[in-house]
Scaffold this motif. Structure first.
Motif, PDB file in Angstrom:
ATOM      1  N   ARG A  96       0.831  -1.205   0.000  1.00 23.89           N
ATOM      2  CA  ARG A  96       0.000   0.000   0.000  1.00 23.89           C
ATOM      3  C   ARG A  96       0.876   1.270   0.000  1.00 23.89           C
ATOM      4  N   MET A 142       2.605   1.635  -3.448  1.00 27.98           N
ATOM      5  CA  MET A 142       1.665   2.109  -4.477  1.00 27.98           C
ATOM      6  C   MET A 142       1.292   3.574  -4.264  1.00 27.98           C
ATOM      7  N   ARG A 198       1.943   6.154  -7.242  1.00 25.41           N
ATOM      8  CA  ARG A 198       0.817   6.904  -7.831  1.00 25.41           C
ATOM      9  C   ARG A 198       1.042   8.400  -7.678  1.00 25.41           C
ATOM     10  N   ASP A 243      -0.284   8.103 -12.479  1.00 24.36           N
ATOM     11  CA  ASP A 243      -0.830   7.105 -13.386  1.00 24.36           C
ATOM     12  C   ASP A 243      -0.967   5.773 -12.651  1.00 24.36           C
ATOM     13  N   GLU A 244      -2.193   5.363 -12.410  1.00 25.78           N
ATOM     14  CA  GLU A 244      -2.482   4.128 -11.668  1.00 25.78           C
ATOM     15  C   GLU A 244      -1.875   2.900 -12.342  1.00 25.78           C
ATOM     16  N   HIS A 245      -2.005   2.795 -13.666  1.00 19.78           N
ATOM     17  CA  HIS A 245      -1.515   1.616 -14.384  1.00 19.78           C
ATOM     18  C   HIS A 245       0.013   1.573 -14.386  1.00 19.78           C
ATOM     19  N   ALA A 301       1.909   2.928 -12.130  1.00 20.95           N
ATOM     20  CA  ALA A 301       2.297   2.618 -10.751  1.00 20.95           C
ATOM     21  C   ALA A 301       2.227   1.109 -10.503  1.00 20.95           C
ATOM     22  N   ALA A 302       1.191   0.459 -11.009  1.00 25.59           N
ATOM     23  CA  ALA A 302       1.048  -0.993 -10.833  1.00 25.59           C
ATOM     24  C   ALA A 302       2.174  -1.747 -11.546  1.00 25.59           C
TER      25      ALA A 302
END
Length: 190
Positions: A34, A37, A41, A46-48, A50-51
């Motif tokens: 957590r 991430m 982020r 950018d969420e994708h 970051a993943a």
């Protein structure tokens, strides 16, 4: 493991990973994912991305911890965050990233910031603790006032208008809510 300090947990988990405990690797990821991430982020927006960077980060972290490359196991969280930062920077240095991704000035400054990795995770964990205590306040109005004023940073006059409070009454209600928050906080964390 729940009543261990952060440094004791880190020391224990690193020792178990070096000893070949695959379960310890999963525990480490679960514990720190957590925070990692959150940082990725925040820096990338950018969420994708970051993943994706998170996946690369965990692959490297596990590999390096297994090989005993972490000199001070108590600094595991800082180690994870630093590898995450480096992976994100490397992403933006790739030629294909330059064609498809563009960093705005704020993101660039954030990536070059000298903030300590420990602070990123510490601040994130503190925010989670604060939100948890706010959620445990008995009075819904206390929860709403503290959240809106201190977390969402809404203007006093806006909150007064929406909750039909005058400014003097708002101050009294907020003061009492802060006192109840402080008592709850002290009972849980002191």
């Amino acid at each position: 493991m729940d009543n261990m300090s952060e440094s004791e947990f880190a020391q224990s988990i690193v020792e178990r990973i070096i000893a070949g405990d695959a379960k310890a690797e999963k525990e480490m990821v679960k514990r720190y994912q957590r925070g990692l991430m959150f940082m990725l982020r925040k820096r990338s927006g950018d969420e994708h991305l970051a993943a994706d960077v998170s996946q690369d980060t965990w692959r490297l972290v596990i590999e390096k911890v297994r090989q005993g490359q972490l000199k001070d196991p108590k600094k595991l969280s800082a180690f994870i965050v630093q590898i995450g930062k480096n992976q994100l920077i490397m992403h933006y240095r790739r030629p294909e990233a330059k064609k498809t991704d563009s960093l705005d000035e704020t993101q660039t400054r954030a990536m070059e910031a000298t903030e300590q990795p420990e602070k990123v995770l510490e601040n994130h964990n503190l925010a989670l603790m604060v939100r948890s205590v706010i959620g445990e306040l008995n009075t819904p109005r206390d929860r709403e006032l503290i959240f809106r004023f201190f977390i969402d940073e809404q203007e006093k006059h806006v909150i007064c208008h929406e909750l039909d409070l005058d400014k003097v009454h708002f101050d009294r209600v907020l003061y009492r809510a802060k006192q109840r928050f402080k008592q709850l906080w002290d009972s849980q964390f002191n």
